[in-house]
Write a protein that holds these residues in place. Sequence first.
Motif, PDB file in Angstrom:
ATOM      1  N   TRP A  40     -12.506 -51.778   4.001  1.00  0.00           N
ATOM      2  CA  TRP A  40     -11.953 -53.110   4.222  1.00  0.00           C
ATOM      3  C   TRP A  40     -10.562 -53.188   3.591  1.00  0.00           C
ATOM      4  CZ3 TRP A  40     -14.877 -55.534   7.507  1.00  0.00           C
ATOM      5  CH2 TRP A  40     -16.268 -55.541   7.407  1.00  0.00           C
ATOM      6  N   PRO A  41      -9.620 -53.880   4.216  1.00  0.00           N
ATOM      7  CA  PRO A  41      -8.347 -54.166   3.538  1.00  0.00           C
ATOM      8  C   PRO A  41      -8.623 -54.985   2.271  1.00  0.00           C
ATOM      9  CG  PRO A  41      -8.205 -54.648   5.888  1.00  0.00           C
ATOM     10  CD  PRO A  41      -9.647 -54.374   5.594  1.00  0.00           C
ATOM     11  N   GLN A  42      -7.801 -54.832   1.259  1.00  0.00           N
ATOM     12  CA  GLN A  42      -8.041 -55.481  -0.030  1.00  0.00           C
ATOM     13  C   GLN A  42      -8.235 -56.993   0.093  1.00  0.00           C
ATOM     14  OE1 GLN A  42      -4.969 -55.091  -2.991  1.00  0.00           O
ATOM     15  NE2 GLN A  42      -6.203 -56.102  -4.539  1.00  0.00           N
ATOM     16  N   VAL A  43      -7.453 -57.652   0.922  1.00  0.00           N
ATOM     17  CA  VAL A  43      -7.583 -59.105   1.079  1.00  0.00           C
ATOM     18  C   VAL A  43      -9.007 -59.469   1.497  1.00  0.00           C
ATOM     19  CG1 VAL A  43      -6.790 -61.111   2.403  1.00  0.00           C
ATOM     20  CG2 VAL A  43      -5.149 -59.416   1.618  1.00  0.00           C
ATOM     21  N   MET A  44      -9.628 -58.630   2.307  1.00  0.00           N
ATOM     22  CA  MET A  44     -10.990 -58.904   2.789  1.00  0.00           C
ATOM     23  C   MET A  44     -12.002 -58.892   1.646  1.00  0.00           C
ATOM     24  SD  MET A  44     -10.821 -59.392   6.069  1.00  0.00           S
ATOM     25  CE  MET A  44     -12.541 -59.269   6.510  1.00  0.00           C
ATOM     26  N   THR A  45     -11.741 -58.132   0.619  1.00  0.00           N
ATOM     27  CA  THR A  45     -12.706 -57.990  -0.484  1.00  0.00           C
ATOM     28  C   THR A  45     -12.391 -58.893  -1.667  1.00  0.00           C
ATOM     29  OG1 THR A  45     -11.492 -56.160  -1.492  1.00  0.00           O
ATOM     30  CG2 THR A  45     -13.170 -55.587   0.147  1.00  0.00           C
ATOM     31  N   THR A  46     -11.278 -59.613  -1.612  1.00  0.00           N
ATOM     32  CA  THR A  46     -10.877 -60.419  -2.763  1.00  0.00           C
ATOM     33  C   THR A  46     -10.605 -61.887  -2.448  1.00  0.00           C
ATOM     34  OG1 THR A  46      -8.562 -59.790  -2.425  1.00  0.00           O
ATOM     35  CG2 THR A  46      -9.850 -58.452  -3.980  1.00  0.00           C
ATOM     36  N   HIS A  47     -10.474 -62.257  -1.174  1.00  0.00           N
ATOM     37  CA  HIS A  47     -10.043 -63.611  -0.838  1.00  0.00           C
ATOM     38  C   HIS A  47     -11.013 -64.352   0.077  1.00  0.00           C
ATOM     39  CE1 HIS A  47      -6.214 -62.233  -2.397  1.00  0.00           C
ATOM     40  NE2 HIS A  47      -5.760 -63.460  -2.303  1.00  0.00           N
ATOM     41  N   LYS A  48     -10.981 -65.644  -0.055  1.00  0.00           N
ATOM     42  CA  LYS A  48     -11.582 -66.544   0.915  1.00  0.00           C
ATOM     43  C   LYS A  48     -10.539 -66.758   2.005  1.00  0.00           C
ATOM     44  CE  LYS A  48     -13.881 -68.730  -2.991  1.00  0.00           C
ATOM     45  NZ  LYS A  48     -14.520 -67.493  -3.266  1.00  0.00           N
ATOM     46  N   GLY A  49     -10.934 -67.293   3.137  1.00  0.00           N
ATOM     47  CA  GLY A  49      -9.931 -67.521   4.156  1.00  0.00           C
ATOM     48  C   GLY A  49     -10.504 -67.811   5.522  1.00  0.00           C
ATOM     49  N   VAL A  50      -9.692 -67.560   6.529  1.00  0.00           N
ATOM     50  CA  VAL A  50      -9.999 -67.833   7.927  1.00  0.00           C
ATOM     51  C   VAL A  50      -9.906 -66.524   8.692  1.00  0.00           C
ATOM     52  CG1 VAL A  50      -9.160 -69.029   9.994  1.00  0.00           C
ATOM     53  CG2 VAL A  50      -9.178 -70.196   7.801  1.00  0.00           C
TER      54      VAL A  50
END
Length: 136
Positions: A40-50
Amino acid sequence: MANLQNLKGLVSEFESNFRGSNLEPFQFVKPYELGCREFWPQVMTTHKGVYGIFHNDELLYIGKVTGKTRVLCHRMNDYFVIRDDFSYGGTKDSWTKDPTHFVAWGVPDSSFFEASALEEFLIDRLQKELPDNTRK
């Protein structure tokens, strides 16, 4: 039929018109192919989002994650079987067309609640073009 260009344009519109210029920008996760066997890209494992789920160029679904202990990759695991080697094991739900990839926007931790507003904005603007957001 909504596509990635439409979706990116609407996210930019939301950021320009409804967010303060001093806020940390959303973090875009480029198209992630289901079964690509990449972490997974890092944002996928660390952030909430859309996120937006696609069949080739067609946008099927828009969703969000804002839960206290959940991040974007948890939602993808709710929809899809992603094996330990990141191979694709299929969907957990029925879709109007087979999903091929997704994109996402991570929101700043300090304003996780923006995911809800962005999701509502996108669904409102694209509601007639989202076959899997409208199915019952």
